[in-house]
Scaffold this motif. Structure first.
Motif, PDB file in Angstrom:
ATOM      1  N   GLU A 151       0.786  -1.140   0.056  1.00 50.93           N
ATOM      2  CA  GLU A 151       0.025  -0.097   0.043  1.00 50.93           C
ATOM      3  C   GLU A 151       0.805   1.192  -0.110  1.00 50.93           C
ATOM      4  OE1 GLU A 151      -3.336   1.808   2.991  1.00 50.93           O
ATOM      5  OE2 GLU A 151      -1.783   0.608   3.872  1.00 50.93           O
ATOM      6  N   ASN A 187     -11.554  -8.701   2.819  1.00 52.52           N
ATOM      7  CA  ASN A 187     -12.349  -8.948   1.450  1.00 52.52           C
ATOM      8  C   ASN A 187     -11.758  -9.644   0.440  1.00 52.52           C
ATOM      9  OD1 ASN A 187     -14.731  -7.570   2.552  1.00 52.52           O
ATOM     10  ND2 ASN A 187     -13.867  -5.661   1.853  1.00 52.52           N
ATOM     11  N   TYR A 188     -10.212  -9.495   0.419  1.00 53.95           N
ATOM     12  CA  TYR A 188      -9.506 -10.390  -0.537  1.00 53.95           C
ATOM     13  C   TYR A 188      -9.534 -11.841  -0.473  1.00 53.95           C
ATOM     14  CZ  TYR A 188      -5.725 -11.902  -3.371  1.00 53.95           C
ATOM     15  OH  TYR A 188      -4.629 -12.679  -4.179  1.00 53.95           O
ATOM     16  N   TYR A 207      -9.610  -4.169   3.302  1.00 56.32           N
ATOM     17  CA  TYR A 207      -9.265  -4.677   2.082  1.00 56.32           C
ATOM     18  C   TYR A 207      -8.682  -6.127   2.081  1.00 56.32           C
ATOM     19  CZ  TYR A 207      -7.239  -4.808  -2.574  1.00 56.32           C
ATOM     20  OH  TYR A 207      -6.601  -4.927  -3.871  1.00 56.32           O
ATOM     21  N   GLU A 233      -7.395   0.642   7.593  1.00 54.48           N
ATOM     22  CA  GLU A 233      -8.382   0.487   6.374  1.00 54.48           C
ATOM     23  C   GLU A 233      -7.939  -0.762   5.407  1.00 54.48           C
ATOM     24  OE1 GLU A 233      -8.677   3.896   4.130  1.00 54.48           O
ATOM     25  OE2 GLU A 233      -9.158   5.359   5.797  1.00 54.48           O
ATOM     26  N   ILE A 234      -6.657  -1.033   5.408  1.00 55.99           N
ATOM     27  CA  ILE A 234      -5.930  -2.053   4.760  1.00 55.99           C
ATOM     28  C   ILE A 234      -6.571  -3.507   5.143  1.00 55.99           C
ATOM     29  CG2 ILE A 234      -3.720  -2.103   6.019  1.00 55.99           C
ATOM     30  CD1 ILE A 234      -4.309  -2.836   2.255  1.00 55.99           C
TER      31      ILE A 234
END
Length: 187
Positions: free
Chosen positions: A25, A133-134, A130, A126-127
């Motif tokens: 990121e 969800n990945y 992500y 926040e990551i």
């Protein structure tokens, strides 16, 4: 978010065999350490980087002990650790060393950050959303003492909070007390 994702590699450790994958990121390269199968009620530890604790074995914190506790649990039940590159509650290694020096002079961990002009905690999760969800993870058994980490996962179903209680020592007593009293950690 502009995220680059590495390939998956094997990671044999003293706790067992895991797999690793990196999520880049911007200038931060986060790591996911996991043991399959990643079930929908995954065992999860969100761990923020602590070079002094994790790699050097500093006794000023409980970071290494929490990381190793999570590795032991995950090696038996499967799950993942999301290792976030946000050293020193997000202030970076250089500033963390300066905060350590202030702590040597009597400031607690929060006061030291404030003396350096930083908020109490600058970490961002926040990551994590992500990454989960990945991997298509929706339900979590979270290994944490930190209420902020639980709150950061409000888009997911946190089934259970698993305490990460680690040994105290003469160097981290004040640190742990501040985490409990001022930051609301479940200790």
């Amino acid at each position: 978010m502009n995220i680059k994702i590495s390939n998956i590699a094997k990671l044999p450790t003293k706790y067992g065999d895991f797999k690793i994958q990196s999520f880049k990121e911007n200038d931060k390269e986060h790591l996911v350490i996991f043991k399959e199968p990643l079930l929908n009620d995954v065992l999860l530890r969100i761990h923020s980087e602590c070079l002094t604790g994790d790699a050097l074995g500093s006794l000023k914190c409980d970071c290494q002990a929490q990381l190793h506790h999570a590795l032991k649990l995950i090696s038996k039940k499967n799950g993942m650790i999301i290792y976030l590159r946000q050293e020193g509650r997000g202030i970076g290694l250089f500033n963390k060393v300066n905060a350590y020096e202030l702590q040597d002079r009597g400031f607690n961990t929060i006061e030291a950050n404030h003396q350096l002009g930083f908020e109490t905690d600058l970490r961002n999760y926040e990551i994590v959303e992500y990454i989960l969800n990945y991997y298509k993870i929706k339900k979590i058994n979270l290994i944490t003492n930190n209420p902020s980490k639980i709150k950061s996962l409000e888009k997911f179903e946190v089934l259970h909070r698993i305490p990460s209680i680690t040994p105290k020592n003469q160097y981290n007593l004040n640190y742990l007390e501040i985490k409990k009293e001022s930051l609301g950690h479940f200790l």
